[in-house]
Design an enzyme around this catalytic site. Structure first.
Site, PDB file in Angstrom:
ATOM      1  N   HIS A 307      37.988  38.241  39.561  1.00  0.00           N
ATOM      2  CA  HIS A 307      38.097  39.080  38.369  1.00  0.00           C
ATOM      3  C   HIS A 307      36.749  39.691  38.060  1.00  0.00           C
ATOM      4  O   HIS A 307      35.724  39.038  38.254  1.00  0.00           O
ATOM      5  CB  HIS A 307      38.585  38.256  37.168  1.00  0.00           C
ATOM      6  CG  HIS A 307      39.128  39.112  36.074  1.00  0.00           C
ATOM      7  ND1 HIS A 307      38.328  39.668  35.112  1.00  0.00           N
ATOM      8  CD2 HIS A 307      40.394  39.540  35.826  1.00  0.00           C
ATOM      9  CE1 HIS A 307      39.077  40.408  34.312  1.00  0.00           C
ATOM     10  NE2 HIS A 307      40.326  40.346  34.709  1.00  0.00           N
ATOM     11  N   ASP A 364      47.440  36.743  37.802  1.00  0.00           N
ATOM     12  CA  ASP A 364      48.482  37.181  38.731  1.00  0.00           C
ATOM     13  C   ASP A 364      48.783  36.198  39.859  1.00  0.00           C
ATOM     14  O   ASP A 364      49.711  36.422  40.634  1.00  0.00           O
ATOM     15  CB  ASP A 364      48.096  38.537  39.354  1.00  0.00           C
ATOM     16  CG  ASP A 364      48.147  39.660  38.340  1.00  0.00           C
ATOM     17  OD1 ASP A 364      49.087  39.652  37.525  1.00  0.00           O
ATOM     18  OD2 ASP A 364      47.261  40.525  38.354  1.00  0.00           O
TER      19      ASP A 364
HETATM   20  N1  CMC Z   1      39.614  37.736  47.992  1.00  0.00           N
HETATM   21  C1  CMC Z   1      38.553  37.718  48.829  1.00  0.00           C
HETATM   22  N2  CMC Z   1      37.338  38.186  48.494  1.00  0.00           N
HETATM   23  C2  CMC Z   1      37.185  38.711  47.282  1.00  0.00           C
HETATM   24  C3  CMC Z   1      38.246  38.759  46.355  1.00  0.00           C
HETATM   25  C4  CMC Z   1      39.497  38.246  46.768  1.00  0.00           C
HETATM   26  N3  CMC Z   1      40.544  38.265  45.929  1.00  0.00           N
HETATM   27  N4  CMC Z   1      37.813  39.326  45.209  1.00  0.00           N
HETATM   28  C5  CMC Z   1      36.539  39.632  45.419  1.00  0.00           C
HETATM   29  N5  CMC Z   1      36.144  39.268  46.659  1.00  0.00           N
HETATM   30  C6  CMC Z   1      34.800  39.354  47.259  1.00  0.00           C
HETATM   31  C7  CMC Z   1      34.485  40.790  47.679  1.00  0.00           C
HETATM   32  O1  CMC Z   1      34.868  41.022  49.005  1.00  0.00           O
HETATM   33  C8  CMC Z   1      32.989  40.831  47.479  1.00  0.00           C
HETATM   34  O2  CMC Z   1      32.406  40.139  48.542  1.00  0.00           O
HETATM   35  P1  CMC Z   1      30.954  40.604  49.131  1.00  0.00           P
HETATM   36  O3  CMC Z   1      29.968  40.266  48.059  1.00  0.00           O
HETATM   37  O4  CMC Z   1      30.799  39.808  50.364  1.00  0.00           O
HETATM   38  O5  CMC Z   1      31.058  42.077  49.398  1.00  0.00           O
HETATM   39  C9  CMC Z   1      32.785  39.976  46.223  1.00  0.00           C
HETATM   40  O6  CMC Z   1      33.873  39.055  46.206  1.00  0.00           O
HETATM   41  C10 CMC Z   1      32.773  40.780  44.922  1.00  0.00           C
HETATM   42  O7  CMC Z   1      34.004  41.483  44.861  1.00  0.00           O
HETATM   43  P2  CMC Z   1      34.190  42.901  44.211  1.00  0.00           P
HETATM   44  O8  CMC Z   1      35.346  43.582  44.869  1.00  0.00           O
HETATM   45  O9  CMC Z   1      32.866  43.639  44.198  1.00  0.00           O
HETATM   46  O10 CMC Z   1      34.525  42.491  42.713  1.00  0.00           O
HETATM   47  P3  CMC Z   1      35.145  43.427  41.612  1.00  0.00           P
HETATM   48  O11 CMC Z   1      34.714  42.901  40.315  1.00  0.00           O
HETATM   49  O12 CMC Z   1      34.825  44.855  41.909  1.00  0.00           O
HETATM   50  O13 CMC Z   1      36.729  43.258  41.807  1.00  0.00           O
HETATM   51  C11 CMC Z   1      38.940  42.410  41.647  1.00  0.00           C
HETATM   52  C12 CMC Z   1      37.534  42.481  41.001  1.00  0.00           C
HETATM   53  C13 CMC Z   1      39.891  41.760  40.678  1.00  0.00           C
HETATM   54  C14 CMC Z   1      39.420  43.855  41.911  1.00  0.00           C
HETATM   55  C15 CMC Z   1      38.833  41.618  42.962  1.00  0.00           C
HETATM   56  O14 CMC Z   1      38.427  40.289  42.709  1.00  0.00           O
HETATM   57  C16 CMC Z   1      40.147  41.621  43.744  1.00  0.00           C
HETATM   58  O15 CMC Z   1      40.383  42.537  44.531  1.00  0.00           O
HETATM   59  N6  CMC Z   1      41.039  40.604  43.544  1.00  0.00           N
HETATM   60  C17 CMC Z   1      42.335  40.593  44.186  1.00  0.00           C
HETATM   61  C18 CMC Z   1      43.299  41.470  43.407  1.00  0.00           C
HETATM   62  C19 CMC Z   1      43.721  40.804  42.106  1.00  0.00           C
HETATM   63  O16 CMC Z   1      44.093  39.653  42.069  1.00  0.00           O
HETATM   64  N7  CMC Z   1      43.707  41.609  41.014  1.00  0.00           N
HETATM   65  C20 CMC Z   1      44.157  41.151  39.706  1.00  0.00           C
HETATM   66  C21 CMC Z   1      43.053  41.078  38.697  1.00  0.00           C
HETATM   67  S1  CMC Z   1      43.545  40.193  37.201  1.00  0.00           S
HETATM   68  C22 CMC Z   1      44.816  41.148  36.496  1.00  0.00           C
HETATM   69  C23 CMC Z   1      44.324  42.413  35.926  1.00  0.00           C
HETATM   70  O17 CMC Z   1      43.922  42.409  34.774  1.00  0.00           O
HETATM   71  O18 CMC Z   1      44.352  43.408  36.639  1.00  0.00           O
END
Ligand code: CMC
Length: 429
Positions: A307, A364
């Site tokens: 998140h 989720d």
């Molecule tokens: N699985 C594997 N790796 C992950 C995940 C995941 N679910 N989420 C983040 N990472 C890794 C990402 O690859 C990155 O790694 P590195 O530093 O090596 O490049 C690091 O963690 C930081 O991730 P980010 O994508 O920069 O983080 P963000 O804050 O931009 O994204 C997120 C947040 C929710 C989009 C992401 O965690 C994600 O894609 N999660 C899976 C989708 C999900 O469950 N979404 C629902 C969110 S809660 C409901 C809502 O309110 O939407």
């Protein structure tokens, strides 16, 4: 957190003072609105990871402590004692209703639980296998054309649109479910209980009768409460940015539905369940799947994990897991998948990849399993998120409309394209 007293920025030897905007709790903000004027620089913040786009008094999150409060009330207390429509009232009006205020609000919403015949025709025009989020986005935008008396920014119009959106989104989603399951559309009964009526229109047979399991009713009410608002998330920011152009509330929430549909946002509930199914079908062990996620070569993410704001735990996820435990126990859901999800969570939580990146299960991760146990078809999972989020979107639209600081949303960019060149006639390219 110690309070920052003042902030200065030095650019090419000249120092300018930056104003600090105070929060009642949480991070204060550094105002950079005059930076371009004073220095010729714009700020760069892809994904708005460090940008506050507005002041808001609706929802507070402390991502390090796993705190979520609507209008100051902890989510755990609202989940235990409140109902969805009471939470909607709280988010939209700012205070908990008295008994008579809540009764009047419930009745008003219930009275609007029917839709114009034209909306039914509209829904029927899409292919049966159309994703319900696409149809929902179109239908909510189209509501403005069927109820023009509720379109506008006056107090009367906004009050009417608020009730119309809460009531009609429920009916439209229950109709979308009937389209997925192949049933004929039945009429809502004006005056019924919100969650009961939603379920009856979604699940009943042609006679329109449905015995609603109290466990399912309470679980759904609770899930809607947990989704009701989450401050400046992707879809709410979309609603605000569309509304900032003075587009009407229907157009704004319709855009919010589009944002919510993505698998990184609301679409993650459907994506998580599909991920569980994929693991089972692939024959991979949970450990092998986690290794693929860490490896990143196949682009797999652990859906329902991570998140932007929560860096210790998602308090909504904790409540959802508890309900999932109870509901699956009592209704007998897919326990094999639930066990696999728990194992996946356990492995991820003890793995350095997830620990270092502070990745925890979000709301989720378990909701799809829960919706499945409650017999909702998979394509309806994300519309259920939308139904829950509707009060939050409405509250933010209304707050933005009344905020004298609101300006049209219009970010800057860092241009990296060709500086200038002459047009080349077709025969010379
Ligand atoms: N699985 C594997 N790796 C992950 C995940 C995941 N679910 N989420 C983040 N990472 C890794 C990402 O690859 C990155 O790694 P590195 O530093 O090596 O490049 C690091 O963690 C930081 O991730 P980010 O994508 O920069 O983080 P963000 O804050 O931009 O994204 C997120 C947040 C929710 C989009 C992401 O965690 C994600 O894609 N999660 C899976 C989708 C999900 O469950 N979404 C629902 C969110 S809660 C409901 C809502 O309110 O939407």
């Amino acid at each position: 957190m110690t309070e920052v007293k003042d902030a200065r920025l030095t650019v090419d030897g000249s120092t300018i003072e930056l104003e600090i905007e105070r929060a009642s709790i949480g991070n204060d903000g550094l105002s950079v609105s005059n930076l371009l004027r004073d220095t010729g620089l714009v700020t760069v913040d892809p994904g708005f990871t460090n940008t506050a786009s507005c002041e808001s008094a609706i929802t507070y999150i402390d991502g390090d402590q796993g705190v979520l409060r609507y209008r100051g009330y902890p989510i755990e207390q609202l989940a235990e004692h409140s109902t969805f429509l009471e939470v909607a009232y709280l988010l939209i009006r700012g205070e908990l209703p008295t008994e008579s205020e809540l009764t009047a609000f419930n009745h008003r919403v219930a009275r609007h639980m029917h839709v114009h015949e034209g909306i039914k025709t509209f829904l029927g025009a899409f292919p049966r296998d159309a994703h319900p989020m696409a149809v929902l986005s179109g239908a909510l935008s189209a509501l403005s054309t069927f109820y023009p008396e509720s379109v506008g920014r006056g107090e009367y119009e906004i009050e009417l649109a608020t009730v119309q959106l809460l009531a009609k989104t429920a009916v439209v989603i229950s109709y979308l479910q009937r389209r997925v399951t192949g049933g004929e559309l039945i009429e809502p009964r004006p005056g019924g209980h919100y969650v009961d009526e939603f379920m009856r229109v979604a699940f009943s047979g042609p006679d329109g009768e449905l015995d609603i399991d109290p466990i399912v009713r309470r679980a759904l009410d609770l899930l809607l409460i947990l989704h009701a608002d989450h401050e400046q998330n992707c879809s709410t920011s979309t609603v605000r940015i569309v509304g900032s152009s003075q587009a009407n509330i229907y157009a704004s929430v319709s855009a919010g539905i589009g944002a919510l549909s993505g698998p990184l946002h609301g679409g993650a509930n459907e994506a998580a369940l599909r991920m569980f199914d994929h693991i089972k079908e692939s024959g991979d062990t949970v450990e092998q799947f986690v290794a693929k996620v860490k490896d990143k070569s196949e682009g797999a993410r652990l859906m329902g994990f991570g998140h932007r704001v929560y860096k210790s735990f998602d308090p909504r996820g904790t409540v959802v897991k508890r309900i999932a435990d109870q509901v699956l126990d009592q209704l007998g859901g897919n326990n094999e998948t639930f066990d696999m999800a728990k194992r996946l969570e356990e492995i991820a939580l003890s793995d350095d990849y997830f620990i270092e990146r502070k990745l925890y299960p979000n709301v989720d991760f378990y909701t799809g399993l829960l919706y499945s146990a409650m017999k909702f078809p998979v394509p309806i999972f994300t519309p259920l998120f939308a139904l829950g989020r509707m009060p939050g979107w409405i509250a933010h639209y209304r707050e933005m409309m009344h905020d004298p600081k609101t300006k049209i949303g219009r970010p800057r960019q860092i241009y990296t394209g060709v500086v200038e060149r002459d047009y080349v006639p077709m025969d010379q390219r």
